[in-house]
Design a protein around this motif. Structure first.
Motif, PDB file in Angstrom:
ATOM      1  N   ILE A   1       0.835  -1.208   0.000  1.00 16.68           N
ATOM      2  CA  ILE A   1       0.000   0.000   0.000  1.00 16.68           C
ATOM      3  C   ILE A   1       0.869   1.256   0.000  1.00 16.68           C
ATOM      4  N   GLU A   2       1.896   1.260   0.847  1.00 18.41           N
ATOM      5  CA  GLU A   2       2.791   2.431   0.909  1.00 18.41           C
ATOM      6  C   GLU A   2       3.515   2.659  -0.411  1.00 18.41           C
ATOM      7  N   ARG A   3       4.016   1.572  -1.005  1.00 20.71           N
ATOM      8  CA  ARG A   3       4.775   1.730  -2.257  1.00 20.71           C
ATOM      9  C   ARG A   3       3.878   2.213  -3.400  1.00 20.71           C
ATOM     10  N   ILE A   4       2.666   1.675  -3.481  1.00 24.48           N
ATOM     11  CA  ILE A   4       1.762   2.121  -4.552  1.00 24.48           C
ATOM     12  C   ILE A   4       1.386   3.587  -4.326  1.00 24.48           C
ATOM     13  N   GLN A   5       1.089   3.933  -3.079  1.00 23.58           N
ATOM     14  CA  GLN A   5       0.751   5.338  -2.791  1.00 23.58           C
ATOM     15  C   GLN A   5       1.920   6.262  -3.152  1.00 23.58           C
ATOM     16  N   ALA A   6       3.141   5.819  -2.841  1.00 19.76           N
ATOM     17  CA  ALA A   6       4.319   6.645  -3.150  1.00 19.76           C
ATOM     18  C   ALA A   6       4.496   6.787  -4.657  1.00 19.76           C
ATOM     19  N   MET A   7       4.281   5.703  -5.411  1.00 17.32           N
ATOM     20  CA  MET A   7       4.444   5.793  -6.872  1.00 17.32           C
ATOM     21  C   MET A   7       3.380   6.700  -7.491  1.00 17.32           C
ATOM     22  N   ILE A   8       2.188   6.713  -6.890  1.00 21.99           N
ATOM     23  CA  ILE A   8       1.144   7.628  -7.369  1.00 21.99           C
ATOM     24  C   ILE A   8       1.544   9.070  -7.038  1.00 21.99           C
ATOM     25  N   ALA A   9       2.033   9.274  -5.806  1.00 21.09           N
ATOM     26  CA  ALA A   9       2.423  10.621  -5.378  1.00 21.09           C
ATOM     27  C   ALA A   9       3.553  11.178  -6.247  1.00 21.09           C
ATOM     28  N   LYS A  10       4.484  10.305  -6.657  1.00 24.25           N
ATOM     29  CA  LYS A  10       5.616  10.758  -7.486  1.00 24.25           C
ATOM     30  C   LYS A  10       5.255  10.848  -8.965  1.00 24.25           C
ATOM     31  N   GLY A  11       4.033  10.433  -9.298  1.00 28.11           N
ATOM     32  CA  GLY A  11       3.621  10.504 -10.704  1.00 28.11           C
ATOM     33  C   GLY A  11       4.181   9.381 -11.563  1.00 28.11           C
ATOM     34  N   ILE A  12       4.774   8.354 -10.932  1.00 26.59           N
ATOM     35  CA  ILE A  12       5.268   7.201 -11.708  1.00 26.59           C
ATOM     36  C   ILE A  12       4.056   6.415 -12.200  1.00 26.59           C
ATOM     37  N   ILE A  13       3.063   6.287 -11.316  1.00 23.66           N
ATOM     38  CA  ILE A  13       1.766   5.751 -11.725  1.00 23.66           C
ATOM     39  C   ILE A  13       0.875   6.964 -11.944  1.00 23.66           C
ATOM     40  N   THR A  14       0.376   7.136 -13.198  1.00 22.95           N
ATOM     41  CA  THR A  14      -0.414   8.345 -13.468  1.00 22.95           C
ATOM     42  C   THR A  14      -1.884   8.139 -13.128  1.00 22.95           C
ATOM     43  N   ARG A  15      -2.306   6.889 -13.113  1.00 25.44           N
ATOM     44  CA  ARG A  15      -3.716   6.621 -12.885  1.00 25.44           C
ATOM     45  C   ARG A  15      -3.827   5.188 -12.424  1.00 25.44           C
ATOM     46  N   PHE A  16      -4.738   4.922 -11.507  1.00 25.28           N
ATOM     47  CA  PHE A  16      -4.881   3.573 -10.977  1.00 25.28           C
ATOM     48  C   PHE A  16      -6.354   3.221 -10.986  1.00 25.28           C
ATOM     49  N   GLY A  17      -6.743   2.315 -11.845  1.00 23.11           N
ATOM     50  CA  GLY A  17      -8.160   1.958 -11.918  1.00 23.11           C
ATOM     51  C   GLY A  17      -8.462   1.183 -13.175  1.00 23.11           C
ATOM     52  N   VAL A  18      -9.680   1.325 -13.695  1.00 24.28           N
ATOM     53  CA  VAL A  18     -10.051   0.573 -14.898  1.00 24.28           C
ATOM     54  C   VAL A  18      -9.459   1.244 -16.139  1.00 24.28           C
ATOM     55  N   ILE A  19      -8.978   0.423 -17.052  1.00 24.71           N
ATOM     56  CA  ILE A  19      -8.467   0.916 -18.323  1.00 24.71           C
ATOM     57  C   ILE A  19      -9.402   0.373 -19.393  1.00 24.71           C
ATOM     58  N   VAL A  20     -10.125   1.291 -20.053  1.00 27.95           N
ATOM     59  CA  VAL A  20     -11.174   0.869 -20.981  1.00 27.95           C
ATOM     60  C   VAL A  20     -10.648   0.742 -22.404  1.00 27.95           C
ATOM     61  N   ARG A  21     -11.309  -0.066 -23.167  1.00 26.00           N
ATOM     62  CA  ARG A  21     -11.039  -0.191 -24.586  1.00 26.00           C
ATOM     63  C   ARG A  21     -12.044   0.700 -25.278  1.00 26.00           C
ATOM     64  N   HIS A  22     -11.600   1.904 -25.657  1.00 21.82           N
ATOM     65  CA  HIS A  22     -12.533   2.886 -26.234  1.00 21.82           C
ATOM     66  C   HIS A  22     -13.351   2.310 -27.368  1.00 21.82           C
ATOM     67  N   HIS A  23     -12.650   1.650 -28.262  1.00 22.88           N
ATOM     68  CA  HIS A  23     -13.273   1.167 -29.490  1.00 22.88           C
ATOM     69  C   HIS A  23     -14.422   0.201 -29.193  1.00 22.88           C
ATOM     70  N   GLU A  24     -14.190  -0.721 -28.266  1.00 17.64           N
ATOM     71  CA  GLU A  24     -15.208  -1.713 -27.930  1.00 17.64           C
ATOM     72  C   GLU A  24     -16.416  -1.066 -27.265  1.00 17.64           C
ATOM     73  N   LEU A  25     -16.236   0.104 -26.674  1.00 19.06           N
ATOM     74  CA  LEU A  25     -17.358   0.783 -26.033  1.00 19.06           C
ATOM     75  C   LEU A  25     -18.077   1.721 -27.006  1.00 19.06           C
TER      76      LEU A  25
END
Lengths: 172, 151
Positions: free
Chosen positions: A40-64
Motif C-alpha cells: 500500500i505504501e509503495r503504490i501510494q508513493a508511486m502515485i504521489a511521485k507521478g510514476i503511476i499516473t492513474r490507478f483503476g479501470v483501463i477501458v477499450r474505447h473502441h469496444e465501447l
C-alpha cells in the motif's frame, strides 16, 4: 534510480493487473514478497511521485463504441501555447493534451489534443467548441481521425520487464 | 456497442477510472461508494475484463518517470506499400501503438524504450528498414494526461 528493486518486484506482480480479491494488496504482497502495508505504501508513493499516473479501470474505447478517435493538432505561437494548453485541458472530452516539437514545413503543429467520441460529427463540433473557447478560430489546425489501429498493447519499458501499460502520447 | 454494458457497469467505469482506493479492502470501499455489494463489483469487473470491455484493471505508468524513453513519431507510407511498412514498424518491440491516420503523414506510432537515448536508435532503424523519413515529435510539455472517458 527512480524506482527501487522492491518497487520493481511490485511492478512485476502488478503486470496482470490488480488481483480481483477482497484484499488485493495482500495478494500482491504474497507475489512480491512483502506485506500488505508495504504494498500500500509503495503504490501510494508511486502515485504521489507521478510514476503511476492513474490507478483503476483501463477501458477499450473502441469496444465501447468510441470509434471516432481524433488527434487534433494546432499551430500556436510559442509564447501563447502554455495558456492555450491549460485552457484546452479543461474541456471534459479532451483526453490528452501535449505540447510537441514542430517539424516544418510539413508539420507546423506544436499543440496536440486527443478527443474520443462515438460520432465524427460530435467530435468535429467539439473541436469547434475548443477553438471558440480558446480563441483559436483563426489558428491553423488539422484533425487526424484514426482509420485503423494496427497495434495497441502495453509498451515494453525494459526487455526483461513485463509489458507495462503506459500513458502514451496517442491512443484509443 | 454501449449495450455491452448496463448502467451499473457504466457507473463503475466512470467512478473507477481513477482514484481507486489504496487500502486493505479497496473493493469493499469502492463498492460502498457505488451503492453495490463487494461481490457484485468483483463479479462485474471480472465480466467486463472477460468480454474485453476493459483492457485491464490496475496502474497506468508514466514512461519517463520510470526512467524510460517515450515519443510519438510519424511517417508518410506510400499507399502501394502501406501494409508492408506497417509490418516493418510493428515488428519493433519498442513500438507500442500504431495508428493509420488521415494525413499525408499517414502512420503514427508511439515508441517506448528502456532508456531515453535508445529512442533515436530505434527511429533511425525504422527509417533505415522502411526507407522512409521518420518525423519525431517528442513531447515538450504535458497539459493533461488524464485519458479519462466519461461514459
Amino acid at each position: 534510480m527512480v524506482v527501487t528493486w522492491r518497487d520493481r518486484r511490485l511492478i512485476e506482480a502488478l503486470a496482470d493487473g490488480l488481483p480481483l480479491a477482497a484484499r488485493p494488496y495482500a495478494e500482491l504482497g504474497r507475489m512480491a514478497g512483502m506485506d500488505e502495508d508495504e504494498v500500500i505504501e509503495r503504490i501510494q508513493a508511486m502515485i504521489a511521485k507521478g510514476i503511476i499516473t492513474r490507478f483503476g479501470v483501463i477501458v477499450r474505447h473502441h469496444e465501447l463504441g468510441y470509434r471516432a478517435n481524433a488527434m487534433v493538432v494546432w499551430d500556436i505561437p510559442d509564447d501563447d501555447v502554455a495558456r492555450v494548453g491549460e485552457a484546452m485541458a479543461d474541456f471534459p472530452f479532451v483526453t490528452l493534451c501535449y505540447r510537441r516539437v514542430r517539424r516544418p514545413p510539413l508539420w507546423p503543429y506544436n499543440l496536440f489534443c486527443m478527443i474520443h467520441g462515438r460520432e465524427r460529427e460530435t467530435v468535429l463540433e467539439q473541436v469547434e467548441q475548443v477553438a471558440r473557447g480558446c480563441g483559436l478560430e483563426n489558428a491553423r489546425r488539422d484533425i487526424l481521425f484514426s482509420l485503423r489501429r494496427f497495434k495497441q498493447r502495453g509498451a515494453i519499458y525494459r526487455r526483461d520487464w513485463p509489458a507495462l501499460e503506459l500513458a502514451a502520447g496517442t491512443g484509443g | 456497442m454501449t449495450d455491452l454494458i448496463d448502467p451499473v457497469d457504466r457507473a463503475i467505469i466512470n467512478d473507477l477510472q481513477s482514484g481507486f482506493p489504496i487500502c486493505s479492502q479497496p473493493y469493499a470501499e469502492a463498492a460502498a461508494r457505488l451503492g453495490i455489494g463487494e461481490d457484485a463489483l468483483l463479479e462485474r469487473l471480472r465480466h467486463m475484463l472477460d468480454r474485453g470491455v476493459l483492457t485491464r484493471f490496475g496502474p497506468l505508468y508514466h514512461a519517463e518517470r520510470l526512467g524510460g524513453g517515450l515519443t510519438l513519431a510519424a511517417l508518410e507510407a506510400p499507399e502501394e506499400r502501406f501494409e508492408a511498412v506497417a509490418a516493418v514498424v510493428n515488428a519493433f518491440p519498442e513500438v507500442a501503438h500504431n495508428y493509420r491516420r488521415e494525413h499525408r503523414l499517414n502512420m503514427w506510432f508511439v515508441v517506448a524504450t528502456e532508456t531515453p537515448e535508445r529512442i533515436a536508435e530505434v527511429l533511425a532503424a525504422i527509417s533505415e528498414r522502411t526507407g522512409l523519413k521518420v518525423f519525431n515529435v517528442p513531447k515538450i510539455e504535458e497539459f493533461y494526461i488524464g485519458l479519462r472517458l466519461d461514459l
